[in-house]
Design a protein around this motif. Sequence first.
Motif, PDB file in Angstrom:
ATOM      1  N   ARG A 127      -1.389  -0.546  -6.476  1.00  0.00           N
ATOM      2  CA  ARG A 127      -1.498  -0.872  -5.930  1.00  0.00           C
ATOM      3  C   ARG A 127      -1.747  -2.102  -5.487  1.00  0.00           C
ATOM      4  O   ARG A 127      -1.475  -3.727  -5.069  1.00  0.00           O
ATOM      5  CB  ARG A 127      -2.325  -0.445  -4.703  1.00  0.00           C
ATOM      6  N   THR A 150       7.386   3.765  -4.223  1.00  0.00           N
ATOM      7  CA  THR A 150       7.875   4.931  -3.841  1.00  0.00           C
ATOM      8  C   THR A 150       9.137   3.939  -4.134  1.00  0.00           C
ATOM      9  O   THR A 150      10.360   4.562  -4.904  1.00  0.00           O
ATOM     10  CB  THR A 150       7.606   5.723  -2.214  1.00  0.00           C
ATOM     11  N   TYR A 163      -1.641   6.933   3.848  1.00  0.00           N
ATOM     12  CA  TYR A 163      -0.920   5.948   3.745  1.00  0.00           C
ATOM     13  C   TYR A 163      -0.347   5.180   2.548  1.00  0.00           C
ATOM     14  O   TYR A 163      -1.020   3.876   3.062  1.00  0.00           O
ATOM     15  CB  TYR A 163      -0.397   5.529   5.329  1.00  0.00           C
ATOM     16  N   ILE A 164      -0.856   6.310   1.443  1.00  0.00           N
ATOM     17  CA  ILE A 164      -0.593   5.340   0.524  1.00  0.00           C
ATOM     18  C   ILE A 164       0.012   6.341  -1.120  1.00  0.00           C
ATOM     19  O   ILE A 164       0.453   7.762  -0.566  1.00  0.00           O
ATOM     20  CB  ILE A 164      -2.129   5.429  -1.303  1.00  0.00           C
ATOM     21  N   ASP A 165       0.452   5.021  -1.730  1.00  0.00           N
ATOM     22  CA  ASP A 165       1.520   6.484  -2.484  1.00  0.00           C
ATOM     23  C   ASP A 165       1.613   5.690  -3.560  1.00  0.00           C
ATOM     24  O   ASP A 165       2.285   6.045  -5.335  1.00  0.00           O
ATOM     25  CB  ASP A 165       2.780   6.043  -2.140  1.00  0.00           C
ATOM     26  N   ARG A 216       1.056  -1.274   0.580  1.00  0.00           N
ATOM     27  CA  ARG A 216       0.331  -0.377  -0.236  1.00  0.00           C
ATOM     28  C   ARG A 216       1.103   1.558  -0.334  1.00  0.00           C
ATOM     29  O   ARG A 216       0.351   2.531  -0.380  1.00  0.00           O
ATOM     30  CB  ARG A 216      -0.941  -0.046   1.454  1.00  0.00           C
ATOM     31  N   TYR A 217       1.873   1.383   1.116  1.00  0.00           N
ATOM     32  CA  TYR A 217       2.437   2.500   1.012  1.00  0.00           C
ATOM     33  C   TYR A 217       4.267   2.596   0.131  1.00  0.00           C
ATOM     34  O   TYR A 217       4.561   3.751   0.839  1.00  0.00           O
ATOM     35  CB  TYR A 217       2.537   2.582   1.824  1.00  0.00           C
ATOM     36  N   LYS A 218       4.792   1.773   0.079  1.00  0.00           N
ATOM     37  CA  LYS A 218       6.628   1.396  -0.070  1.00  0.00           C
ATOM     38  C   LYS A 218       6.774   0.918  -1.573  1.00  0.00           C
ATOM     39  O   LYS A 218       7.587   1.399  -2.015  1.00  0.00           O
ATOM     40  CB  LYS A 218       7.305   0.545   1.434  1.00  0.00           C
TER      41      LYS A 218
END
Length: 162
Positions: free
Chosen positions: A99, A42, A91-93, A37-39
């Motif tokens: 995702r 990125t 908290y999403i990128d 979800r978040y890393k």
Amino acid sequence: ALAYNIDKRYNISIKNIIPQIDKKDYICFMFGEVDCRYKIFTYSKKHKSSIEEETINVVKKYTDFIKNKFKEYKIILWGPHAQHSNPSHPYIDCDSFNRNKITKIFNEELKKICNLNGWKFISIFDIMIDDNMETDNSYFLPDTIHLNPKKSKCLLLEQIII
């Protein structure tokens, strides 16, 4: 917690629980949802690599740690669930399609490694998405991160019966 940082979680919480578990029992690990979800997206931009490469790196680090630390135990890996299409948190990128694409790759890699190591793999990811990688948001609690146990518990129990 991040699958990528499972080694850091080991000394904080996992190490103290393991001695209480009989070697005949199963240990179920559920890491990776936050990574998906978040890393990972990125990191793929930061390292100028594909999301596939970054996802495989995270899964490899996660499963290598489990293989090295828990070789005497029976292992179940619970793959990350699909991502909410309209999350109410910051908290999403990336968008939900990416995702879910990352999560699908993550689960495919986990499943391969489980098969190679004789571990059990469980996931409701495929049940939660349609052919366009869009998520059925009815599986989530109102926080748009956590699964609603009323909807997901039976689906997981069907897979976990050993």
